[in-house]
Write a protein that holds these residues in place. Sequence first.
Motif, short mmCIF file in Angstrom:
data_model
loop_
_atom_site.label_atom_id
_atom_site.label_comp_id
_atom_site.label_asym_id
_atom_site.label_seq_id
_atom_site.Cartn_x
_atom_site.Cartn_y
_atom_site.Cartn_z
N PRO A 1 0.79 -1.24 0.00
CA PRO A 1 0.00 0.00 0.00
C PRO A 1 0.82 1.28 0.00
O PRO A 1 0.27 2.37 -0.13
CB PRO A 1 -0.80 -0.11 1.30
CG PRO A 1 0.08 -0.92 2.21
CD PRO A 1 0.77 -1.90 1.31
N TYR A 2 2.13 1.18 0.12
CA TYR A 2 2.97 2.39 0.28
C TYR A 2 3.14 3.11 -1.05
O TYR A 2 3.77 2.61 -1.97
CB TYR A 2 4.34 2.01 0.84
CG TYR A 2 4.28 0.96 1.93
CD1 TYR A 2 3.60 1.21 3.13
CD2 TYR A 2 4.87 -0.29 1.75
CE1 TYR A 2 3.54 0.24 4.12
CE2 TYR A 2 4.82 -1.26 2.74
CZ TYR A 2 4.14 -1.00 3.92
OH TYR A 2 4.08 -1.96 4.89
N GLN A 3 2.59 4.30 -1.13
CA GLN A 3 2.69 5.11 -2.33
C GLN A 3 3.81 6.14 -2.25
O GLN A 3 4.19 6.73 -3.25
CB GLN A 3 1.37 5.84 -2.58
CG GLN A 3 0.18 4.91 -2.79
CD GLN A 3 0.27 4.09 -4.05
OE1 GLN A 3 0.72 4.58 -5.09
NE2 GLN A 3 -0.14 2.82 -3.97
N SER A 4 4.34 6.34 -1.05
CA SER A 4 5.37 7.34 -0.84
C SER A 4 6.23 6.94 0.35
O SER A 4 5.88 6.02 1.11
CB SER A 4 4.75 8.71 -0.57
OG SER A 4 4.06 8.70 0.68
N LEU A 5 7.36 7.63 0.50
CA LEU A 5 8.23 7.36 1.64
C LEU A 5 7.51 7.70 2.95
O LEU A 5 7.71 7.03 3.96
CB LEU A 5 9.52 8.19 1.50
CG LEU A 5 10.73 7.70 2.30
CD1 LEU A 5 11.14 6.31 1.86
CD2 LEU A 5 11.89 8.68 2.13
N GLU A 6 6.66 8.70 2.92
CA GLU A 6 5.90 9.08 4.10
C GLU A 6 4.92 7.96 4.49
O GLU A 6 4.72 7.70 5.68
CB GLU A 6 5.15 10.38 3.85
CG GLU A 6 4.29 10.85 5.02
CD GLU A 6 5.07 11.03 6.32
OE1 GLU A 6 4.47 10.88 7.40
OE2 GLU A 6 6.29 11.32 6.26
N ASP A 7 4.33 7.30 3.51
CA ASP A 7 3.45 6.16 3.80
C ASP A 7 4.23 5.06 4.52
O ASP A 7 3.74 4.44 5.47
CB ASP A 7 2.86 5.58 2.52
CG ASP A 7 1.80 6.49 1.91
OD1 ASP A 7 1.32 7.40 2.59
OD2 ASP A 7 1.46 6.26 0.72
N LEU A 8 5.44 4.79 4.05
CA LEU A 8 6.27 3.75 4.67
C LEU A 8 6.64 4.15 6.08
O LEU A 8 6.57 3.33 7.01
CB LEU A 8 7.53 3.54 3.83
CG LEU A 8 8.47 2.43 4.31
CD1 LEU A 8 7.80 1.07 4.26
CD2 LEU A 8 9.75 2.43 3.45
N ARG A 9 7.02 5.41 6.27
CA ARG A 9 7.39 5.89 7.60
C ARG A 9 6.21 5.77 8.56
O ARG A 9 6.39 5.33 9.72
CB ARG A 9 7.85 7.36 7.53
CG ARG A 9 8.44 7.88 8.84
CD ARG A 9 8.36 9.38 8.92
NE ARG A 9 6.97 9.83 8.96
CZ ARG A 9 6.20 9.75 10.04
NH1 ARG A 9 6.65 9.23 11.18
NH2 ARG A 9 4.96 10.18 9.97
N ALA A 10 5.03 6.11 8.11
CA ALA A 10 3.84 6.03 8.96
C ALA A 10 3.55 4.58 9.37
O ALA A 10 3.16 4.32 10.51
CB ALA A 10 2.64 6.62 8.23
N ALA A 11 3.75 3.64 8.44
CA ALA A 11 3.51 2.23 8.75
C ALA A 11 4.50 1.73 9.78
O ALA A 11 4.14 0.97 10.70
CB ALA A 11 3.61 1.40 7.48
#
Length: 235
Positions: free
Chosen positions: A41-51
């Motif tokens: 589901p990660y569309q951006s580095l911020e998505d990965l960081r949030a996960a």
Amino acid sequence: IGSHSISPALKSSMPYEWDDFTYLSLLEINPAACATATSKPYQSLEDLRAAIEASPGAVTYSSAGVGTLHHLGGIMLLDEMGFEDPGTAATHIPFQSGGAAAAAAATGQVDFVCSNISAIISQIEGGQLRPLVVTTPERVDSLPDVPTASELGHPALEALVGWSGLVGPPGLSDETIATWVEVLQEVAADERWVNQTKSLGSVPMMLSPEETVAFVENQYTTFRGLVEELGLQID
């Protein structure tokens, strides 16, 4: 990069130091990208960081083994994201090779991988991997929509590159060095060499002996600082 920056920075038992050589020239750099499977589901580095922030240790990343560019690249990324303990924020899953590490990310066995672009470009172009960041100072021609580390506020990640260079034993004479410099200048101007190097996903980068020493020292210092900060040194 393994023999002349990462290994000396990581291992206290190395039989040589990074500067126990006569550096003649850098030849090329091979930029890195951190990527995730397109099924994730990660569309951006911020998505990965949030996960990672939501479930410490649950997110995984692959490598070709402890102390490789993939491993330290993952840790460097986590450190740059601001996690207090990058060593445990996400879980490192080592594989036997870089190809296996890339395949594990492309098939979704792990959540992300940080690897040389040339090693994962086929999975990116084939739609299996989604690159979230590249470590080049400027965007890569083959990945124009992928933001650079500096654009995302992490310029330190620009040190995360593969590279190759030409070195000799210590104490080479000035005459020998000058001869090599002359030959390498001819190579740098050879259109066939330039095109072949680019076709492999690398960036031609011939440097003078002095510039090469400064480049390698920066590489060593960067990885040594990371190793010391996180207690990663291997005896």
